[in-house]
Design an enzyme around this catalytic site. Structure first.
Site, PDB file in Angstrom:
ATOM      1  N   THR A 270      -1.355   7.602  -0.577  1.00 52.44           N
ATOM      2  CA  THR A 270      -2.941   7.155  -1.258  1.00 52.44           C
ATOM      3  C   THR A 270      -3.540   6.019  -0.574  1.00 52.44           C
ATOM      4  O   THR A 270      -4.749   6.148  -0.933  1.00 52.44           O
ATOM      5  CB  THR A 270      -2.558   7.113  -2.738  1.00 52.44           C
TER       6      THR A 270
ATOM      7  N   ARG B 137       0.748  -1.149   0.062  1.00 53.39           N
ATOM      8  CA  ARG B 137      -0.139  -0.023  -0.021  1.00 53.39           C
ATOM      9  C   ARG B 137       0.907   1.263  -0.080  1.00 53.39           C
ATOM     10  O   ARG B 137       1.689   1.332   0.846  1.00 53.39           O
ATOM     11  CB  ARG B 137      -0.747   0.063   1.269  1.00 53.39           C
TER      12      ARG B 137
ATOM     13  N   ASP C  59       4.922  -6.070   9.245  1.00 53.44           N
ATOM     14  CA  ASP C  59       6.002  -5.825  10.296  1.00 53.44           C
ATOM     15  C   ASP C  59       6.040  -6.584  11.418  1.00 53.44           C
ATOM     16  O   ASP C  59       7.075  -6.988  11.979  1.00 53.44           O
ATOM     17  CB  ASP C  59       6.060  -4.353  10.692  1.00 53.44           C
TER      18      ASP C  59
ATOM     19  N   ASP D  73       0.706  -3.244  12.111  1.00 55.26           N
ATOM     20  CA  ASP D  73       0.923  -3.435  10.754  1.00 55.26           C
ATOM     21  C   ASP D  73       1.490  -4.872  10.983  1.00 55.26           C
ATOM     22  O   ASP D  73       2.375  -5.244  11.232  1.00 55.26           O
ATOM     23  CB  ASP D  73       2.330  -2.842  10.412  1.00 55.26           C
TER      24      ASP D  73
END
Ligand code: PRP
Ligand code: URA
Length: 208
Positions: free
Chosen positions: A107, A103, A202, A199
């Site tokens: 945006t 991603r 991660d 995340d």
């Protein structure tokens, strides 16, 4: 399209550990894999079976088996690969494809950088694997890439889904069944799922 949200004390227990920011990489990875197994178990409830005969130590018997050659699993890189072990433990002969995307941090739109799937993918039922369904942009692109290859039956397996991502998939691809272990509250201004788990990539790979 209905969304299947797994409700089970074990799922809730594992999710509580997974979401906790104190949980380290090893345990996080193990739980992602375990929850993926549970999602796969549920998503295969309608699996087609064929009749076969086996012999137990005592007698012959007629029974049924799943045709594993009818399935392909497609993790979305990176975080989706964390779900793969838990799935192939259950269906070891299925084929695996990969969709690589990330991603954009501004945006929130996905960028596809890799796409490789089995040649006969159009003859298989496909389970897309990704721990997070946030805006739904990544799932949407993955579904469209697979449909362009002729795939007719797709299920999307995720650990956590946001209402925004579910809404997008329902609008654009109502035929794609979503399986999740939790429908969370919302997205924040950075398009992270709240309460979520942070995340996923991660945390699976220990990159932050
Ligand atoms: C995360 C996640 C999904 C995507 C979900 O991946 O694993 O693929 O974001 O967001 P969306 O529904 O808004 O598209 P990310 O792009 O962070 O890549 P990574 O797995 O490589 O960390
Ligand atoms: N991707 C993640 O890894 N986590 C989120 O909360 C949203 C997208």
């Amino acid at each position: 399209m209905e969304v299947i949200e797994l409700k089970h004390p074990l799922v809730e227990h594992k999710l509580a550990i997974l979401r906790d920011k104190k949980t380290g990489t090893k345990e996080f990875r193990e739980i992602v894999s375990e929850l993926a197994t549970m999602l796969c178990y549920e998503a295969m409830r309608d699996a087609k079976m064929y009749e076969t005969e086996i012999e137990t130590p005592l007698t012959k018997m007629k029974t049924r088996k799943i045709d594993e050659d009818k399935y392909a699993f497609v993790p979305i890189l990176r975080a989706g690969t964390g779900m793969l072990d838990g799935i192939i433990n259950l269906v070891p002969n299925a084929k695996i494809g990969h969709v690589g995307m990330y991603r954009d941090e501004v945006t929130f739109k996905p960028n596809v950088y890799y796409f490789k799937v089995p040649k006969d993918i159009d003859k298989r039922e496909v389970f897309i694997l990704d721990p997070m369904l946030a805006t739904g942009g990544s799932a949407l692109d993955a579904i469209e890439l697979l449909k362009e290859k002729g795939v007719k039956k797709i299920k999307f397996l995720c650990i956590i889904a946001a209402p925004e991502g579910i809404k997008l998939l329902k609008e654009k691809h109502p035929d794609v069944q979503i399986y999740t272990t939790s429908i969370d509250e919302k997205l924040n201004e950075k398009a992270y799922i709240v309460p979520g788990l942070g995340d996923a990539g991660d945390r699976v790979f220990g990159t932050k």
